[in-house]
Design an enzyme around this catalytic site. Structure first.
Site, short mmCIF file in Angstrom:
data_model
loop_
_atom_site.label_atom_id
_atom_site.label_comp_id
_atom_site.label_asym_id
_atom_site.label_seq_id
_atom_site.Cartn_x
_atom_site.Cartn_y
_atom_site.Cartn_z
N ARG A 1 -14.18 6.29 -0.50
CA ARG A 1 -13.78 7.55 0.13
C ARG A 1 -14.02 7.65 1.62
O ARG A 1 -13.55 8.57 2.27
CB ARG A 1 -14.49 8.76 -0.51
CG ARG A 1 -14.33 8.81 -1.97
CD ARG A 1 -15.03 9.97 -2.63
NE ARG A 1 -15.33 11.08 -1.79
CZ ARG A 1 -15.55 12.29 -2.21
NH1 ARG A 1 -15.44 12.55 -3.49
NH2 ARG A 1 -15.86 13.26 -1.40
N ASP A 2 -14.79 6.76 2.18
CA ASP A 2 -15.11 6.92 3.59
C ASP A 2 -14.94 5.60 4.33
O ASP A 2 -15.70 5.28 5.22
CB ASP A 2 -16.53 7.44 3.73
CG ASP A 2 -16.80 7.99 5.13
OD1 ASP A 2 -15.83 8.37 5.81
OD2 ASP A 2 -17.97 8.01 5.54
N LEU A 3 -13.92 4.85 3.96
CA LEU A 3 -13.70 3.57 4.64
C LEU A 3 -13.22 3.82 6.05
O LEU A 3 -12.28 4.57 6.27
CB LEU A 3 -12.63 2.77 3.89
CG LEU A 3 -13.07 2.05 2.63
CD1 LEU A 3 -11.86 1.36 2.02
CD2 LEU A 3 -14.16 1.06 2.93
N GLY B 1 -15.19 11.61 5.41
CA GLY B 1 -14.38 10.57 6.05
C GLY B 1 -13.84 11.02 7.38
O GLY B 1 -13.60 12.19 7.61
#
Lengths: 714, 203
Positions: free
Chosen positions: A153-155, A191
């Site tokens: 979810r937070d790439l 993100g």
């Protein structure tokens, strides 16, 4: 969405070349908030807390993350990830609580540089070899996570490191465990927005969000910048939601790969990270990737075609095609043959339940609006001519049109809903969907087999629509596609289907300049007519009116001529026109001021529901429209109308009266919302529409085929 | 010549810089490089690598540097026989595996920087090594010995009367004390400024 907007803190933090983070940290070097660890220095401030470099008493290096916000979510995420083991993931050692009750995540310290820093070195795109290395490592780590049911979810580049040639993905603690019930439950957005998939705005976090983020990073590695940039979080989010990425800077072979991976709709997007990685490597190594058109698109056409040829036994035809020349498969006949099989399979199955019959009148339903349009066209010229010369009648009529328009729209809407409802029920009865899906799967499998059998390097024909896949990889699981509502192909080469045409720059310039000159004459004639009819009461009025109308017409003709024959996203067109409308409005206001024109408006002229826009008044003390009123009116007028249809050489008629009437109606509606002199609003709308249509090049129906370069249209 | 190395004489220190990294600063004129050892005397720069205890020594003389090889050493791919001069950008190879890059970032300073090209590091994760002459510059921009991207301005470390001093155009604080026109710094001092903080640790 609001949550997403709230997450603005690290908007600038992770931009390459713009990495400013405030260096104020809670803990000083040498402090020991956690028993057994000494903080040596701060590493960074992430979106979810401060990160420190610390040494254990024995000298083990760790990264300590102080969890500040969204506490329980974060901790739940971290505790789920405590025992994940993968070389491409930053290891989490432990989760601890200090004496103040603050929570700390004890993590592996990664000494290498982040992808963010790496990207800073390459403002115009990183070398492809490096990009391949990053891609492989990230994909392996993410595939491992996804396989364990976790979505990162937070790439983003700031979260990914390279230490000793080993890629490490950090912040795995932010990942969420997906279970069907909770898939949409977490509504808070995380993100950095640059890398955020559009569906996150709706609180959906499937694995597809990671595919999207990875594709954005891939884009950034290839070009040096992210596809969707903007000044504010909201602007970037809006672009994620609605603007198509500009793939021109991407090497050609990679464009289809990125186009699929950056699909707005998660259902349409490349379904998983290994697939994206595979496609990427194939494209980079020069292996042909079949260009893909979504399966639903060609299937529907084939069903349509098959349905149009009663009596042909499609299945047998298809079979013979299979049995016949294997060699011919590989070439152009392949997709056609296969599609025939698929289409005919469907037809075959569609034939089975004969109980349901569509009534005849229903089949002809699409003629209905056409007929209404016919009446309107016949009557409209009289109405318009009468209206222009008898102002009182004009407004009376327009009000009538307005009211009937609303009822008409309601009725038509209900009609369409009922129609799709009936279609859907029909499809349930005929049970086409599952078999259609099987046919798709079959088609894909066959397509792959064909590729294997021939193995030649010829670029796949654009029509070929099979999923790209390797020899050793099973064909993708067929998805159950609901049967598409088959709409008849436009009866003429009209504008209901966007037509891609090759138009040379020279032609565009010639046509545009010709049209612009013609527009001057049109404006003169119309303005003179209005002046003579007494609608424009003075030379000043005629000046303001005519010049603004001319500028407006030019502003419509220029971009639409550029777009002609191309498939630009309509929303992009509208936004461009909105911008131009604002400029035209400003020009109008400027002319108004320069020529010192006074609207002799009485109370009735301003009927809008709103007399101000935010803090900006629309009507000033002298009862004149303000700059904001001008800008709003022209902005809305340009934004709301599909102006490119007014200027397309392939439009239905040179001058469509119904289109004039609709534009005038729109002018009226806008002036009823945002206060603007009503008479002027409508007259301007109808004048710009007339000038644009009369001046723009129009090619008669029967001459169009030669402009299409052999393309045939049903 | 290498016997004086590794004395707790303040010739080596660590800079722990928030948001930037950890740098080893060697102030001696001669800095030895070697592998890990159980003995007391390791090299000034002791790398976790398959090297001799004292593998090579980098010496500063005037404004220039040269390297003395005690074990197989290469500079820019060529074997070093006894010694060879070092210039900006030269690659130092120690025993086939360790690779370092020698940099002289600022023409105004005799200080040099060693960058790690191979995976080998000291026991601690050090991000770079500064061979400090009279000055060491920390700040944004490539001409600094320690590159601190996000700092608003540079900080200068310099030697005066055998002690290390610190000054900057920015407002710096040593603890609560405002640093004006420079201040000597000692082991354990924390220097803070706008958007920056680092700790000085003599080892």
């Amino acid at each position: 969405m609001m949550n997403a907007l709230a997450e603005t803190t690290d908007l600038n933090h992770n931009r390459p070349g713009n990495g400013k983070a405030p260096m104020k940290f809670t803990f000083a070097p040498e402090s020991k908030p956690l028993d057994g660890f000494t903080i040596k220095r701060a590493i960074q401030r992430g979106a979810f807390g401060e990160v420190y470099y610390a040494l254990s008493d024995a000298g083990k290096e760790v990264a300590l993350k102080l969890v500040q916000q969204n506490m329980d979510v974060e901790l739940r995420g971290v505790s789920q990830c405590l025992n994940l083991k993968h070389p491409n993931l930053v290891t989490i050692f432990d989760l601890k609580t200090d004496s103040d009750g603050d929570h700390w995540v004890v993590m592996e310290y990664v000494a290498g540089r982040s992808l963010d820093q790496h990207l800073r070195d390459y403002p115009n795109g990183a070398p492809i070899e490096k990009t391949k290395e990053w891609m492989t490592g990230i994909a392996a780590g993410i595939a491992y996570l996804h396989d364990r049911g976790i979505v990162h979810r937070d790439l983003k580049p700031a979260n990914i490191y390279c230490e000793n040639d080993l890629i490490k993905i950090g912040d795995v603690g932010l990942s969420k465990y997906i279970s069907p019930s909770r898939r949409s439950a977490h509504t808070q957005s995380v993100g950095t927005v640059y890398y955020m998939a559009p569906e996150i705005a709706h609180g959906r976090y499937g694995r597809e969000v990671d595919v999207y983020s990875l594709a954005i990073m891939l884009y950034e590695m290839l070009t040096g910048h992210v596809p969707f940039e903007g000044e504010t979080t909201g602007e970037i989010l809006m672009k994620h939601l609605s603007v198509k990425p500009d793939l021109d800077p991407i090497p050609e072979a990679l464009r289809p790969v990125l186009a699929r991976a950056l699909e707005k709709d998660p259902q349409q997007r490349t379904s998983n990270v290994p697939q994206l990685e595979r496609e990427f490597h194939q494209a980079v190594s020069g292996q042909p990737i079949p260009k893909e058109i979504p399966a639903a698109a060609f299937v529907s056409r084939d069903v349509n075609q098959a349905a149009k040829q009663p009596g042909t036994d499609g299945w047998r035809k298809g079979k013979s095609c299979f049995k016949g020349k294997h060699a011919s498969w590989a070439k152009h006949s392949k997709p056609k043959c296969l599609r025939d099989v698929a289409g005919n399979l469907k037809q075959k199955v569609g034939d089975i339940p004969v109980n349901y019959q569509t009534p005849e009148w229903w089949k002809n339903k699409d003629n209905l609006p056409r007929r209404i349009g016919g009446w309107l066209r016949t009557a409209a010229p009289f109405l318009i001519v009468a209206a222009i010369f008898i102002p009182g009648l004009f407004f009376g009529l327009l009000r009538a049109v307005f009211v009937s328009g609303i009822f008409g729209a309601l009725a038509y809407g209900t009609f369409r809903i009922a129609q799709s409802g009936v279609n859907y029920i029909a499809s349930l009865f005929s049970n086409k969907s599952t078999v259609a899906a099987n046919a798709n799967g079959f088609l894909n499998a066959a397509g792959n087999a064909g590729a294997v059998a021939t193995g030649h390097n010829e670029t796949a024909t654009p029509e070929l629509a099979s999923k790209p896949s390797n020899v050793d990889v099973p064909p993708p699981t067929p998805k159950v596609v609901p049967p598409p509502v088959v709409r008849p192909v436009s009866r003429t080469v009209g504008l209901s289907t966007p037509i891609n045409r090759q138009i040379s720059l020279r032609t565009r310039v010639t046509e545009l300049s010709g049209s612009m000159v013609l527009a001057v004459f049109c404006t003169l004639i119309i303005t003179a007519g209005l002046l003579a009819a007494g609608i424009l009461t003075s030379a000043t009025a005629a000046g303001v009116f005519g010049l603004t109308a001319l500028i407006g017409s030019w502003a419509v003709m220029a971009p639409t001529k550029i777009w002609e024959g191309t498939t630009v996203d309509p929303f992009v067109k509208r936004l461009t026109l909105l911008g131009l409308g604002v400029v035209v409005g400003a020009c109008g206001f400027w002319l108004d001021q320069v020529l010192m024109f006074n609207f002799v408006g009485d109370q009735a002229s301003y009927q809008g529901a709103f007399h101000s826009f935010g803090p900006h008044m629309l009507v000033d003390a002298a009862r004149q429209p303000t700059l904001m009123a001008y800008v709003l009116f022209f902005g809305c007028l340009f934004f709301l109308r599909s102006w490119w249809r007014h200027t397309d050489s392939f439009r239905m008629r040179r001058l469509r009266v119904s289109s004039l009437a609709l534009t005038a109606l729109l002018g009226y509606v806008i002036s009823q919302v945002w206060s603007f002199p009503v008479e002027w609003a409508m007259t301007w709308a109808i004048t710009v529409s007339s000038i644009v249509q009369i001046s723009s090049v129009w090619i008669p129906q029967d001459e169009r085929s030669k402009y299409l370069g052999g393309q045939t249209h049903a | 010549m290498t016997d004086q190395a590794n004395q707790p004489d303040g010739s080596r220190s660590l800079l722990w810089i928030d948001g930037v990294g950890t740098y080893l600063v060697c102030t001696g004129d001669q800095v030895s490089i070697g592998g890990p050892t159980a003995e007391q005397r390791a090299a000034d720069i002791s790398l976790l690598a398959n090297l001799s205890r004292i593998h090579a020594t980098i010496c500063r003389r005037g404004d220039g540097y040269f390297i003395e090889a005690h074990s197989p050493t290469k500079v820019s791919g060529r074997d070093v026989i006894e010694r060879t001069d070092l210039n900006d950008g030269y690659e130092i190879g120690l025993s086939d595996t360790v690779r370092l890059r020698f940099r002289l970032p600022s023409v105004l300073s005799a200080s040099a920087r060693l960058e790690f090209l191979s995976v080998h590091r000291p026991g601690l994760s050090v991000d770079g090594i500064v061979l400090m002459g009279d000055t060491c510059l920390l700040g944004p921009g490539e001409t600094n010995h320690i590159l601190c991207h996000d700092w608003p301005d540079a900080v200068l470390l310099f030697r005066r009367d055998g002690q290390l001093w610190c000054k900057s155009r920015m407002d710096l604080f040593l603890g609560d004390r405002h640093i004006q026109d420079g201040s000597p710094i000692e082991n354990g001092d924390i220097i803070t400024g706008p958007e920056l903080r680092f700790r000085f640790e003599a080892i």
